[in-house]
Design a protein around this motif. Structure first.
Motif, PDB file in Angstrom:
ATOM      1  N   ALA A   1      -3.887  -7.401   3.263  1.00  0.00           N
ATOM      2  CA  ALA A   1      -5.100  -7.494   4.390  1.00  0.00           C
ATOM      3  C   ALA A   1      -5.928  -6.312   4.648  1.00  0.00           C
ATOM      4  O   ALA A   1      -7.277  -6.225   4.769  1.00  0.00           O
ATOM      5  N   VAL A   2      -5.289  -5.304   4.918  1.00  0.00           N
ATOM      6  CA  VAL A   2      -5.799  -4.015   5.262  1.00  0.00           C
ATOM      7  C   VAL A   2      -6.593  -3.715   3.988  1.00  0.00           C
ATOM      8  O   VAL A   2      -7.590  -2.717   4.313  1.00  0.00           O
ATOM      9  N   LYS A   3      -5.987  -3.678   2.891  1.00  0.00           N
ATOM     10  CA  LYS A   3      -6.673  -3.176   1.631  1.00  0.00           C
ATOM     11  C   LYS A   3      -7.959  -3.996   1.310  1.00  0.00           C
ATOM     12  O   LYS A   3      -9.053  -3.563   1.355  1.00  0.00           O
TER      13      LYS A   3
ATOM     14  N   SER B   1       0.290  -2.458  -0.519  1.00  0.00           N
ATOM     15  CA  SER B   1      -0.971  -3.222  -0.346  1.00  0.00           C
ATOM     16  C   SER B   1      -1.428  -3.602  -1.869  1.00  0.00           C
ATOM     17  O   SER B   1      -2.398  -4.545  -1.864  1.00  0.00           O
ATOM     18  N   ASP B   2      -0.718  -3.646  -2.924  1.00  0.00           N
ATOM     19  CA  ASP B   2      -1.186  -3.739  -4.248  1.00  0.00           C
ATOM     20  C   ASP B   2      -0.088  -4.589  -5.123  1.00  0.00           C
ATOM     21  O   ASP B   2      -0.204  -5.268  -5.897  1.00  0.00           O
ATOM     22  N   HIS B   3       1.199  -5.025  -4.532  1.00  0.00           N
ATOM     23  CA  HIS B   3       2.106  -5.752  -5.138  1.00  0.00           C
ATOM     24  C   HIS B   3       2.931  -6.465  -3.951  1.00  0.00           C
ATOM     25  O   HIS B   3       2.824  -6.002  -2.774  1.00  0.00           O
TER      26      HIS B   3
ATOM     27  N   TYR C   1       4.975  -7.860   6.393  1.00  0.00           N
ATOM     28  CA  TYR C   1       4.305  -6.521   6.291  1.00  0.00           C
ATOM     29  C   TYR C   1       3.513  -6.455   5.090  1.00  0.00           C
ATOM     30  O   TYR C   1       2.387  -5.620   4.994  1.00  0.00           O
ATOM     31  N   ALA C   2       4.035  -6.612   3.686  1.00  0.00           N
ATOM     32  CA  ALA C   2       3.301  -6.714   2.561  1.00  0.00           C
ATOM     33  C   ALA C   2       1.857  -7.414   2.603  1.00  0.00           C
ATOM     34  O   ALA C   2       0.949  -6.769   2.327  1.00  0.00           O
ATOM     35  N   ALA C   3       1.894  -8.523   3.340  1.00  0.00           N
ATOM     36  CA  ALA C   3       0.745  -9.606   3.672  1.00  0.00           C
ATOM     37  C   ALA C   3      -0.255  -8.728   4.593  1.00  0.00           C
ATOM     38  O   ALA C   3      -1.602  -8.699   4.071  1.00  0.00           O
TER      39      ALA C   3
END
Length: 342
Positions: free
Chosen positions: A164-166, A148-150, A158-160
């Motif tokens: 977005a969830v964060k 969520s942070d990097h 998945y990271a994106a």
């Protein structure tokens, strides 16, 4: 805003993605502590088996077959909880899936589908849960990730989705707090866990994927979720590695980029040829009722960092005890001639 969160034994908990990994571990742990459960997943057979397992132990359980990416399905979950239990106290948005491969290689259809589950599933669950909890009080717990942070190569979508969830979770929390709504909103950020994550992911690479070490047990994430159900905490990192990665990305982003380029491509690849690409859970449920895949290599069954985050008094007491023991040893140790302990 006065938050009054109930003890687990007094709660009705809704858990999405309840038949595998973090969700399954959380459901079993919550059941052991006496919670009434609303289990949500796409796999009806697995839901029935899990509900039967927990009901045999004396728990009150219902299950709802739902795809969290479909808003109407999520509304049915909330209504089922209200019809059976009169409402719910904690809603855990856990359902999610990943895709391994370079972003340019992944079909747009698959990328949209991942977001439908990972992001819109959280949005649907949070908004529908909040409508009920504004009147009743309770907790919304969203499962993010250390990514969520990097950035993370080979799992870019998945990271994106977790970024977005964060962003959604942090913004929605502010809006609820400004309204003085009695709703605690927590973001859980796990490091790599020994769950069915790799087994369920769709793979575009020529070899089988893997998660980079260190790997933690899903029990640590489940304990963090249950803590957040009883105690408001803005966010909780699961595993010290997750906090380290987040801090490094914030304070030294180019250093983090260099680390990712050097290690994260090869650490997410095995030497085994890729299996049939259709074997994944992106669109349909896959193997369920397993908490762990049994990943090779060591798995950390505990995290001192996470324990300190969710049990600060216990850890403080332990450190104080260690300090006293060291002080006692220092005073009792043999002293060189002519010296006295100060």
């Amino acid at each position: 805003m006065k938050l009054q969160l109930k003890k687990i034994a007094e709660q009705v908990m809704v858990i999405t993605g309840a038949t595998s990994g973090i969700g399954l571990t959380t459901a079993r742990k919550a059941a052991q502590r006496g919670a009434r459960l609303v289990l949500v997943a796409r796999n009806e057979d697995a839901l029935r088996q899990l509900a039967f397992e927990l009901t045999k132990r004396g728990n009150e359980v219902i299950h709802v077959v739902a795809d969290v990416g479909i808003e109407e399905d999520v509304r049915k979950v909330a209504q089922a909880a209200i019809d059976r239990f009169g409402g719910f106290d904690t809603w855990v948005n856990n359902a999610g899936v990943s895709i391994f491969g370079r972003t340019e290689d992944i079909s747009m259809e698959d990328q949209r589908r991942l977001f439908q589950t990972n992001f819109w599933g959280v949005v649907h669950g949070s908004l529908i849960a909040a409508k009920h909890l504004r009147q009743r009080g309770g907790a919304i717990i969203n499962i993010g990730s250390e990514v969520s942070d990097h950035a993370l190569p080979l799992q870019g979508m998945y990271a994106a989705s977790k970024h977005a969830v964060k962003g959604f979770t942090d913004s929605f929390r502010l809006e609820l707090e400004e309204d003085k709504a009695p709703v605690a909103v927590t973001l859980i950020k796990p490091a790599a866990l020994d769950t069915m994550f790799v087994e369920h992911a769709k793979n575009y690479m020529a070899v089988e994927p893997r998660l980079p070490p260190p790997i933690y047990a899903p029990d640590i994430a489940a304990d963090a979720i249950l803590y957040a159900a009883e105690n408001f905490k803005r966010d909780i990192f699961v595993g010290g590695t997750a906090k380290l990665a987040s801090s490094t990305a914030h304070y030294a982003p180019r250093t983090m980029d260099s680390y990712m380029k050097r290690f994260m491509f090869r650490q997410q690849k095995t030497s085994a040829p890729a299996r049939d690409r259709t074997q994944n859970s992106l669109y349909h449920p896959g193997p369920d009722l397993l908490e762990r895949q049994g990943l090779p290599g060591p798995v950390f069954e505990s995290s001192l960092y996470t324990s300190a985050a969710i049990r600060p008094r216990i850890v403080t007491a332990m450190m104080f005890g260690v300090g006293l023991a060291i002080a006692a040893w220092w005073r009792m140790r043999p002293q060189p001639s002519g010296m006295r302990p100060g």
